[in-house]
Scaffold this motif. Structure first.
Motif, PDB file in Angstrom:
ATOM      1  N   MET A  37       5.493  11.665  -2.725  1.00  0.00           N
ATOM      2  CA  MET A  37       5.233  10.254  -2.551  1.00  0.00           C
ATOM      3  C   MET A  37       3.864  10.095  -1.886  1.00  0.00           C
ATOM      4  O   MET A  37       3.546  10.786  -0.935  1.00  0.00           O
ATOM      5  CB  MET A  37       6.332   9.636  -1.671  1.00  0.00           C
ATOM      6  N   SER A  38       3.056   9.187  -2.401  1.00  0.00           N
ATOM      7  CA  SER A  38       1.725   8.965  -1.838  1.00  0.00           C
ATOM      8  C   SER A  38       1.839   8.304  -0.466  1.00  0.00           C
ATOM      9  O   SER A  38       2.855   7.691  -0.140  1.00  0.00           O
ATOM     10  CB  SER A  38       0.903   8.070  -2.766  1.00  0.00           C
ATOM     11  N   SER A  39       0.761   8.427   0.325  1.00  0.00           N
ATOM     12  CA  SER A  39       0.799   7.821   1.655  1.00  0.00           C
ATOM     13  C   SER A  39       0.860   6.301   1.573  1.00  0.00           C
ATOM     14  O   SER A  39       1.470   5.664   2.427  1.00  0.00           O
ATOM     15  CB  SER A  39      -0.389   8.278   2.497  1.00  0.00           C
ATOM     16  N   SER A  40       0.264   5.701   0.537  1.00  0.00           N
ATOM     17  CA  SER A  40       0.352   4.240   0.413  1.00  0.00           C
ATOM     18  C   SER A  40       1.769   3.812   0.051  1.00  0.00           C
ATOM     19  O   SER A  40       2.249   2.784   0.531  1.00  0.00           O
ATOM     20  CB  SER A  40      -0.662   3.711  -0.602  1.00  0.00           C
ATOM     21  N   ALA A  41       2.463   4.589  -0.778  1.00  0.00           N
ATOM     22  CA  ALA A  41       3.853   4.277  -1.109  1.00  0.00           C
ATOM     23  C   ALA A  41       4.743   4.465   0.119  1.00  0.00           C
ATOM     24  O   ALA A  41       5.659   3.671   0.366  1.00  0.00           O
ATOM     25  CB  ALA A  41       4.344   5.149  -2.263  1.00  0.00           C
ATOM     26  N   ALA A  42       4.475   5.515   0.892  1.00  0.00           N
ATOM     27  CA  ALA A  42       5.251   5.745   2.115  1.00  0.00           C
ATOM     28  C   ALA A  42       4.983   4.635   3.127  1.00  0.00           C
ATOM     29  O   ALA A  42       5.906   4.167   3.798  1.00  0.00           O
ATOM     30  CB  ALA A  42       4.909   7.109   2.704  1.00  0.00           C
ATOM     31  N   ALA A  43       3.730   4.191   3.229  1.00  0.00           N
ATOM     32  CA  ALA A  43       3.406   3.076   4.134  1.00  0.00           C
ATOM     33  C   ALA A  43       4.116   1.800   3.685  1.00  0.00           C
ATOM     34  O   ALA A  43       4.608   1.023   4.516  1.00  0.00           O
ATOM     35  CB  ALA A  43       1.900   2.862   4.197  1.00  0.00           C
ATOM     36  N   ALA A  44       4.198   1.591   2.376  1.00  0.00           N
ATOM     37  CA  ALA A  44       4.924   0.423   1.859  1.00  0.00           C
ATOM     38  C   ALA A  44       6.406   0.523   2.214  1.00  0.00           C
ATOM     39  O   ALA A  44       7.032  -0.487   2.564  1.00  0.00           O
ATOM     40  CB  ALA A  44       4.733   0.312   0.344  1.00  0.00           C
ATOM     41  N   SER A  45       6.959   1.720   2.151  1.00  0.00           N
ATOM     42  CA  SER A  45       8.360   1.920   2.528  1.00  0.00           C
ATOM     43  C   SER A  45       8.589   1.623   4.009  1.00  0.00           C
ATOM     44  O   SER A  45       9.580   1.002   4.379  1.00  0.00           O
ATOM     45  CB  SER A  45       8.800   3.348   2.217  1.00  0.00           C
ATOM     46  N   ASP A  84       3.551  13.986   8.152  1.00  0.00           N
ATOM     47  CA  ASP A  84       3.282  15.230   8.865  1.00  0.00           C
ATOM     48  C   ASP A  84       2.612  14.946  10.206  1.00  0.00           C
ATOM     49  O   ASP A  84       1.549  15.468  10.509  1.00  0.00           O
ATOM     50  CB  ASP A  84       2.402  16.148   7.999  1.00  0.00           C
ATOM     51  N   THR A  85       3.235  14.088  10.982  1.00  0.00           N
ATOM     52  CA  THR A  85       2.668  13.726  12.272  1.00  0.00           C
ATOM     53  C   THR A  85       3.527  14.280  13.404  1.00  0.00           C
ATOM     54  O   THR A  85       4.743  14.187  13.367  1.00  0.00           O
ATOM     55  CB  THR A  85       2.507  12.197  12.406  1.00  0.00           C
ATOM     56  N   ALA A  86       2.875  14.869  14.386  1.00  0.00           N
ATOM     57  CA  ALA A  86       3.585  15.427  15.536  1.00  0.00           C
ATOM     58  C   ALA A  86       4.007  14.330  16.506  1.00  0.00           C
ATOM     59  O   ALA A  86       4.847  14.550  17.358  1.00  0.00           O
ATOM     60  CB  ALA A  86       2.686  16.438  16.257  1.00  0.00           C
ATOM     61  N   ARG A  87       3.460  13.166  16.351  1.00  0.00           N
ATOM     62  CA  ARG A  87       3.773  12.065  17.269  1.00  0.00           C
ATOM     63  C   ARG A  87       4.677  11.016  16.623  1.00  0.00           C
ATOM     64  O   ARG A  87       4.596   9.833  16.928  1.00  0.00           O
ATOM     65  CB  ARG A  87       2.495  11.442  17.798  1.00  0.00           C
ATOM     66  N   ILE A 104       3.459  -7.487   9.287  1.00  0.00           N
ATOM     67  CA  ILE A 104       4.034  -6.158   9.492  1.00  0.00           C
ATOM     68  C   ILE A 104       3.241  -5.130   8.698  1.00  0.00           C
ATOM     69  O   ILE A 104       2.906  -4.051   9.200  1.00  0.00           O
ATOM     70  CB  ILE A 104       5.526  -6.137   9.098  1.00  0.00           C
ATOM     71  N   ARG A 105       2.920  -5.442   7.449  1.00  0.00           N
ATOM     72  CA  ARG A 105       2.148  -4.536   6.590  1.00  0.00           C
ATOM     73  C   ARG A 105       0.813  -4.182   7.239  1.00  0.00           C
ATOM     74  O   ARG A 105       0.383  -3.030   7.223  1.00  0.00           O
ATOM     75  CB  ARG A 105       1.929  -5.171   5.224  1.00  0.00           C
ATOM     76  N   GLU A 106       0.151  -5.153   7.823  1.00  0.00           N
ATOM     77  CA  GLU A 106      -1.149  -4.926   8.454  1.00  0.00           C
ATOM     78  C   GLU A 106      -1.039  -3.958   9.626  1.00  0.00           C
ATOM     79  O   GLU A 106      -1.835  -3.027   9.757  1.00  0.00           O
ATOM     80  CB  GLU A 106      -1.718  -6.272   8.931  1.00  0.00           C
ATOM     81  N   VAL A 107      -0.037  -4.149  10.476  1.00  0.00           N
ATOM     82  CA  VAL A 107       0.160  -3.267  11.628  1.00  0.00           C
ATOM     83  C   VAL A 107       0.500  -1.857  11.155  1.00  0.00           C
ATOM     84  O   VAL A 107      -0.048  -0.872  11.658  1.00  0.00           O
ATOM     85  CB  VAL A 107       1.258  -3.822  12.558  1.00  0.00           C
ATOM     86  N   VAL A 108       1.418  -1.738  10.193  1.00  0.00           N
ATOM     87  CA  VAL A 108       1.836  -0.418   9.695  1.00  0.00           C
ATOM     88  C   VAL A 108       0.652   0.306   9.068  1.00  0.00           C
ATOM     89  O   VAL A 108       0.404   1.476   9.346  1.00  0.00           O
ATOM     90  CB  VAL A 108       3.004  -0.573   8.678  1.00  0.00           C
ATOM     91  N   SER A 109      -0.101  -0.362   8.218  1.00  0.00           N
ATOM     92  CA  SER A 109      -1.244   0.267   7.536  1.00  0.00           C
ATOM     93  C   SER A 109      -2.297   0.742   8.522  1.00  0.00           C
ATOM     94  O   SER A 109      -2.880   1.803   8.338  1.00  0.00           O
ATOM     95  CB  SER A 109      -1.876  -0.716   6.555  1.00  0.00           C
ATOM     96  N   ALA A 110      -2.525  -0.031   9.568  1.00  0.00           N
ATOM     97  CA  ALA A 110      -3.518   0.379  10.571  1.00  0.00           C
ATOM     98  C   ALA A 110      -3.047   1.558  11.411  1.00  0.00           C
ATOM     99  O   ALA A 110      -3.861   2.370  11.850  1.00  0.00           O
ATOM    100  CB  ALA A 110      -3.858  -0.815  11.464  1.00  0.00           C
ATOM    101  N   ALA A 111      -1.733   1.674  11.617  1.00  0.00           N
ATOM    102  CA  ALA A 111      -1.216   2.696  12.520  1.00  0.00           C
ATOM    103  C   ALA A 111      -0.929   4.028  11.845  1.00  0.00           C
ATOM    104  O   ALA A 111      -1.012   5.082  12.484  1.00  0.00           O
ATOM    105  CB  ALA A 111       0.061   2.196  13.181  1.00  0.00           C
ATOM    106  N   LEU A 112      -0.591   4.021  10.557  1.00  0.00           N
ATOM    107  CA  LEU A 112      -0.199   5.261   9.886  1.00  0.00           C
ATOM    108  C   LEU A 112      -1.418   6.058   9.441  1.00  0.00           C
ATOM    109  O   LEU A 112      -2.423   5.495   9.029  1.00  0.00           O
ATOM    110  CB  LEU A 112       0.673   4.960   8.662  1.00  0.00           C
ATOM    111  N   PRO A 113      -1.300   7.392   9.482  1.00  0.00           N
ATOM    112  CA  PRO A 113      -2.383   8.231   8.967  1.00  0.00           C
ATOM    113  C   PRO A 113      -2.552   8.010   7.469  1.00  0.00           C
ATOM    114  O   PRO A 113      -1.587   7.756   6.770  1.00  0.00           O
ATOM    115  CB  PRO A 113      -1.923   9.661   9.256  1.00  0.00           C
ATOM    116  N   SER A 114      -3.766   8.121   6.992  1.00  0.00           N
ATOM    117  CA  SER A 114      -4.037   7.929   5.550  1.00  0.00           C
ATOM    118  C   SER A 114      -3.622   9.121   4.744  1.00  0.00           C
ATOM    119  O   SER A 114      -3.679  10.211   5.113  1.00  0.00           O
ATOM    120  CB  SER A 114      -5.507   7.684   5.311  1.00  0.00           C
TER     121      SER A 114
END
Length: 113
Positions: free
Chosen positions: A1-9, A68-71, A103-113
């Motif tokens: 799954m791409s990171s953008s699809a995971a961010a959407a999830s 794959d984030t340790a945090r 919510i989408r804006e906050v999630v997209s800014a916080a998640l690794p690309s």
């Protein structure tokens, strides 16, 4: 799954969680737990664990798997604090609609690309 699809999830996860937490019967349960926390601390702790601790754990597992984030634990709590809790507090005092774009804006800014 791409990171953008995971961010959407993740965005949809928080959006649905916010819908649940702002659903009128749930708001009443939350208000009741707040009102009775001093008298019945075990009940309030069980409510918190069932609603919030479970949510943190599920999302942290998903974040670890897909980003794959340790945090992941910290990130899950941070995202909940920035996407759901402000709105939940407002809802406990008033009533508004879910803003998925915010919510989408906050999630997209916080998640690794």
């Amino acid at each position: 799954m791409s990171s953008s699809a995971a961010a959407a999830s993740v965005t949809l996860f928080y959006g649905r969680f916010l819908q649940l937490m702002t659903w009128d019967p749930q708001v009443r349960i939350c208000r009741l737990n707040i009102a009775e926390a001093e008298r019945l601390p075990g009940s309030s702790t069980a409510y918190f664990d069932a609603v919030f601790a479970t949510t943190y754990a599920r999302l942290a597992g998903y974040l670890t798997e897909h980003f794959d984030t340790a945090r992941a634990d910290t990130l899950a709590q941070d995202l909940l604090g920035r996407t759901v809790l402000p709105r939940l507090i407002r809802t406990l005092l008033t009533a508004d609609a879910v803003d998925l774009a915010a919510i989408r804006e906050v999630v997209s800014a916080a998640l690794p690309s």
